[in-house]
Design a protein around this motif. Structure first.
Motif, PDB file in Angstrom:
ATOM      1  N   GLN A   1      44.244  85.986 -29.994  1.00  0.00           N
ATOM      2  CA  GLN A   1      43.128  86.552 -29.235  1.00  0.00           C
ATOM      3  C   GLN A   1      42.563  87.788 -29.943  1.00  0.00           C
ATOM      4  O   GLN A   1      41.346  87.980 -30.005  1.00  0.00           O
ATOM      5  N   ARG A   2      43.452  88.607 -30.456  1.00  0.00           N
ATOM      6  CA  ARG A   2      43.038  89.802 -31.201  1.00  0.00           C
ATOM      7  C   ARG A   2      42.214  89.419 -32.433  1.00  0.00           C
ATOM      8  O   ARG A   2      41.169  90.004 -32.709  1.00  0.00           O
ATOM      9  N   GLY A   3      42.676  88.395 -33.150  1.00  0.00           N
ATOM     10  CA  GLY A   3      41.955  87.947 -34.337  1.00  0.00           C
ATOM     11  C   GLY A   3      40.585  87.386 -33.983  1.00  0.00           C
ATOM     12  O   GLY A   3      39.593  87.659 -34.671  1.00  0.00           O
ATOM     13  N   GLU A   4      40.535  86.601 -32.903  1.00  0.00           N
ATOM     14  CA  GLU A   4      39.254  86.021 -32.490  1.00  0.00           C
ATOM     15  C   GLU A   4      38.290  87.099 -32.028  1.00  0.00           C
ATOM     16  O   GLU A   4      37.083  87.055 -32.340  1.00  0.00           O
ATOM     17  N   ALA A   5      38.800  88.105 -31.320  1.00  0.00           N
ATOM     18  CA  ALA A   5      37.944  89.205 -30.864  1.00  0.00           C
ATOM     19  C   ALA A   5      37.377  89.971 -32.060  1.00  0.00           C
ATOM     20  O   ALA A   5      36.204  90.364 -32.060  1.00  0.00           O
ATOM     21  N   SER A   6      38.182  90.133 -33.082  1.00  0.00           N
ATOM     22  CA  SER A   6      37.716  90.824 -34.293  1.00  0.00           C
ATOM     23  C   SER A   6      36.665  90.007 -35.021  1.00  0.00           C
ATOM     24  O   SER A   6      35.668  90.540 -35.523  1.00  0.00           O
ATOM     25  N   ARG A   7      36.878  88.679 -35.064  1.00  0.00           N
ATOM     26  CA  ARG A   7      35.910  87.800 -35.726  1.00  0.00           C
ATOM     27  C   ARG A   7      34.568  87.868 -35.011  1.00  0.00           C
ATOM     28  O   ARG A   7      33.512  87.999 -35.652  1.00  0.00           O
ATOM     29  N   ILE A   8      34.598  87.798 -33.690  1.00  0.00           N
ATOM     30  CA  ILE A   8      33.353  87.852 -32.906  1.00  0.00           C
ATOM     31  C   ILE A   8      32.685  89.208 -33.075  1.00  0.00           C
ATOM     32  O   ILE A   8      31.457  89.306 -33.217  1.00  0.00           O
ATOM     33  N   ALA A   9      33.493  90.266 -33.063  1.00  0.00           N
ATOM     34  CA  ALA A   9      32.940  91.612 -33.235  1.00  0.00           C
ATOM     35  C   ALA A   9      32.233  91.733 -34.579  1.00  0.00           C
ATOM     36  O   ALA A   9      31.161  92.344 -34.682  1.00  0.00           O
ATOM     37  N   PHE A  10      32.811  91.127 -35.620  1.00  0.00           N
ATOM     38  CA  PHE A  10      32.166  91.174 -36.931  1.00  0.00           C
ATOM     39  C   PHE A  10      30.855  90.389 -36.928  1.00  0.00           C
ATOM     40  O   PHE A  10      29.842  90.856 -37.480  1.00  0.00           O
ATOM     41  N   LEU A  11      30.878  89.205 -36.331  1.00  0.00           N
ATOM     42  CA  LEU A  11      29.666  88.385 -36.307  1.00  0.00           C
ATOM     43  C   LEU A  11      28.540  89.081 -35.545  1.00  0.00           C
ATOM     44  O   LEU A  11      27.354  88.901 -35.871  1.00  0.00           O
ATOM     45  N   GLU A  12      28.892  89.896 -34.555  1.00  0.00           N
ATOM     46  CA  GLU A  12      27.882  90.660 -33.841  1.00  0.00           C
ATOM     47  C   GLU A  12      27.414  91.875 -34.637  1.00  0.00           C
ATOM     48  O   GLU A  12      26.266  92.284 -34.556  1.00  0.00           O
ATOM     49  N   LEU A  13      28.363  92.442 -35.408  1.00  0.00           N
ATOM     50  CA  LEU A  13      28.048  93.641 -36.197  1.00  0.00           C
ATOM     51  C   LEU A  13      27.195  93.320 -37.413  1.00  0.00           C
ATOM     52  O   LEU A  13      26.258  94.051 -37.745  1.00  0.00           O
ATOM     53  N   TRP A  14      27.497  92.224 -38.083  1.00  0.00           N
ATOM     54  CA  TRP A  14      26.898  91.947 -39.383  1.00  0.00           C
ATOM     55  C   TRP A  14      25.370  91.943 -39.363  1.00  0.00           C
ATOM     56  O   TRP A  14      24.749  92.591 -40.226  1.00  0.00           O
ATOM     57  N   PRO A  15      24.703  91.295 -38.405  1.00  0.00           N
ATOM     58  CA  PRO A  15      23.233  91.290 -38.427  1.00  0.00           C
ATOM     59  C   PRO A  15      22.630  92.708 -38.307  1.00  0.00           C
ATOM     60  O   PRO A  15      21.521  92.954 -38.791  1.00  0.00           O
ATOM     61  N   THR A  16      23.362  93.622 -37.691  1.00  0.00           N
ATOM     62  CA  THR A  16      22.835  94.983 -37.510  1.00  0.00           C
ATOM     63  C   THR A  16      22.944  95.807 -38.778  1.00  0.00           C
ATOM     64  O   THR A  16      22.345  96.887 -38.876  1.00  0.00           O
TER      65      THR A  16
END
Length: 493
Positions: free
Chosen positions: A476-491
Motif C-alpha cells: 500500500q505504501r509503494g502504491e501510494a508513492s507511485r500515485i503521488a509521483f504520477l500526480e506530481l510529475w505533470p506539475t
C-alpha cells in the motif's frame, strides 16, 4: 578502556618571556581563581614523512606528565574549535596503536606514522571558577621547548580553554590578556609553530567571479572530497548518520563526473565513477539496515496489538542489527583497503589537476544545457516507467527515475552559484521526485525483507501472519508513492 571525545574551544596568544600574568578574577561569571597547578608535559607528535596530517590541520600526539596522559588526536571543526579524541596511553611508545592510526587514516593512508616533533612544556594552569566552584575555563601559562630534526626552539604562550563556560568568556578575557602583553598566536597550534614552513602548503581554491563550467565542477568536486575526508573518521567511530553522509558525498561526486562530461575527460571520470560506486556499495549494507531498523520500529508499532503474533518487532530488529554489524564490518574493511587509499589519492589528484577537456565556456551559458540534458534523461526514465507492462518492471523503472532525479538535483546544486533561483527551484523539484520515489523504493526493499523473514519464521514453526500484514502495508505504501509521483510529475514539467 574506550576512547573519549570532547570539543576543544580555546584561544592561544603569543607572549613575551617577561610578561606578568594578569589577574582574571573580575571576568564575568568568575567568582574566584583556584590556586595555580604546575605541570611538566612531554608530547611527541607523529605524522607521515610528507607531513600529511599537519597539512590537513590534524594533530596526533603521545602525551605524558599531565592530567590527561594518552594518545590524542585533534580534528579541525571550526575556527578556534577542534574535536579531541583521547585514547589510553598503553605500552606503545615508538609506534602509534592501530586504533589511533585509524582515526587519521583518511590523511595518512598506508604511509608510516613517525615522530616528527617533541614538545616539552612547563605549564602553570589557572582554573576560573564560578560561585558553585564549577570550572568555567582553564588558562595556561606555557613555557615551551620544541625539538625538530635535532634543532631546538623555545617560546612562551598563553592559552584559554573553555570547560563549562560560554564563548563570551573567551571574548571578555581577550582585552585583559592583550593588555598584559599577549598577542593573538601566529599559528593555530604549538605543532604548527614548531614545524613552521616545513608543512606543505595546500593550494586554496575559490570560485572566480565569472566562472567557467570547469571552475564550477572543480568547486563542487572539492566540496565532496572534503566531505569524504570529514566523514571517514566519523564512520570509523560509528557516529550517527556518518555512513549516510559519506555515501551521499560519493554519490554527489559520481553524479558530477557524469553531468560534467563535456568538460571532464570521460575515461578518467568513468574510472573514478567506478571506484566511487564501489565505495558507496561497501558502505551500503550498514546504511540500508540502519534505515530499515528505524522504519520497522514505527511500522510494527502501528499494527493493532491483537494482530501482532509473536515477538515480531524484536525478531525484525535482531535480524537488522546483525545485518548492520555485518555491513559495518564490511565498510570498515573497505576503509582499511589499499583500493580505498588509492581512491583517496586519485581524488586528491582530481582536485589538484582536474582532467579537463573541451573549450572553456562560461558556466552561465553552458550549465542550462547540462541541466536540460539531465532533465531529459529523467523524462526518458518516466516514459519507460509509463510503458512498463508489469509491476516488477515498473518498480525498476521508478527506481531509475529516482536515480535520475538525484543526478538532476546534484547538478542543479552545483549550478546555484551561477544560476541562483533558477537552479534552486530545480533542486527543489528534483528533491520532491527523489523523496516521493524514495518511499517507493524503500517499500520494495522492505517487501523483499519481509518475505524472507516470513519464510524463515514459517520454517521455524512460528506464526508468519503479522509479516503478511506488514507486507500488505508496504504494498500500500509503494502504491501510494507511485500515485503521488504520477500526480506530481505533470506539475514539474
Amino acid at each position: 578502556m574506550p576512547p573519549t571525545e570532547q570539543l576543544e574551544i580555546e584561544t592561544k596568544y603569543d607572549v613575551d618571556e617577561h610578561a606578568i600574568f594578569p589577574a582574571l578574577h573580575e571576568l564575568p561569571g568568575v567568582e574566584r581563581v583556584a590556586q595555580p597547578v604546575e605541570l611538566s608535559l612531554e608530547a611527541v607528535y607523529f605524522d607521515t614523512a610528507a607531513l600529511d596530517l599537519a597539512a590537513a590541520k590534524v594533530t596526533l600526539r603521545r602525551r605524558t606528565g599531565g592530567e590527561d596522559d594518552g594518545w590524542h588526536v585533534k580534528l579541525p571543526v571550526a575556527s578556534g574549535e577542534r574535536l579531541e579524541i583521547q585514547h589510553p596511553l598503553g605500552r606503545s611508545v615508538e609506534k602509534v596503536p592501530l586504533q589511533v592510526v585509524r582515526t587519521v587514516r583518511v590523511h595518512a593512508r598506508d604511509n608510516e606514522l613517525v615522530p616528527v616533533v617533541t614538545l616539552k612544556t612547563r605549564r602553570i594552569v589557572h582554573r576560573l571558577l564560578d560561585a558553585d566552584g564549577e570550572v568555567l575555563a582553564e588558562v595556561s601559562d606555557d613555557h615551551v621547548t620544541s625539538t625538530v630534526d635535532g634543532a631546538e626552539e623555545s617560546w612562551r604562550e598563553w592559552e584559554i580553554e573553555l570547560v563549562n563556560g560560554s564563548p563570551d568568556l573567551l571574548e571578555a578575557a581577550e582585552p585583559v590578556l592583550r593588555a598584559a602583553g599577549a598577542k593573538p598566536a601566529a599559528g593555530p597550534s604549538k605543532l604548527a609553530r614548531a614545524l613552521g614552513d616545513r608543512v606543505p602548503a595546500r593550494e586554496k581554491w575559490e570560485l572566480p567571479k565569472k566562472p567557467s563550467t570547469a571552475d564550477l565542477f572543480r568547486t563542487y568536486a572539492l566540496e565532496q572530497v572534503q566531505a569524504i575526508h570529514k566523514r571517514d573518521p566519523e564512520v570509523r567511530r560509528d557516529v550517527h548518520d556518518a555512513v549516510h553522509k559519506m555515501r551521499v558525498a560519493t554519490r554527489r561526486l559520481r553524479s558530477a563526473l557524469a553531468t560534467y562530461r563535456p568538460v571532464v575527460d570521460r575515461e578518467a571520470g568513468d574510472r573514478l565513477r567506478a571506484e566511487l560506486k564501489w565505495l558507496a556499495g561497501e558502505l551500503g549494507g550498514a546504511r540500508d539496515a540502519e534505515v530499515q531498523r528505524e522504519h520497522f520500529k514505527t511500522a510494527v508499532g502501528a499494527q493493532p496489538v491483537e494482530l501482532v503474533m509473536g515477538k515480531v518487532a524484536d525478531f525484525i530488529d535482531s535480524h537488522l542489527r546483525a545485518v548492520y554489524k555485518s555491513g559495518r564490518v564490511q565498510a570498515l574493511a573497505a576503509l582499511e583497503s589499499e583500493r580505498y587509499f588509492r581512491l583517496l589519492d586519485a581524488l586528491d589528484e582530481l582536485i589538484a589537476n582536474p582532467p579537463l577537456v573541451g573549450e572553456t565556456r562560461k558556466a552561465t551559458k553552458q550549465m542550462p544545457e547540462l541541466l536540460d540534458h539531465d532533465w531529459k534523461r529523467m523524462s526518458k526514465a518516466v516514459r519507460r516507467m509509463e510503458a512498463a507492462e508489469d509491476t516488477a518492471t515498473q518498480d525498476h523503472e521508478l527506481h531509475e527515475v529516482r536515480k535520475a532525479a538525484k543526478r538532476l538535483r546534484y547538478a542543479a546544486e552545483s549550478a546555484v552559484p551561477v544560476l541562483g533561483d533558477e537552479a534552486t527551484g530545480l533542486v527543489s523539484r528534483a528533491k520532491e521526485v527523489q523523496e516521493v520515489l524514495g518511499d517507493h523504493q524503500d517499500s520494495v526493499v522492505a517487501r523483499d525483507l519481509l518475505r524472507e523473514l516470513a519464510v524463515q519464521v514459517y520454517l521455524d514453526g512460528g506464526n508468519a501472519f503479522t509479516f503478511g500484514r506488514l507486507h500488505a502495508a508496504e504494498e500500500q505504501r509503494g502504491e501510494a508513492s507511485r500515485i503521488a509521483f504520477l500526480e506530481l510529475w505533470p506539475t514539474l514539467k
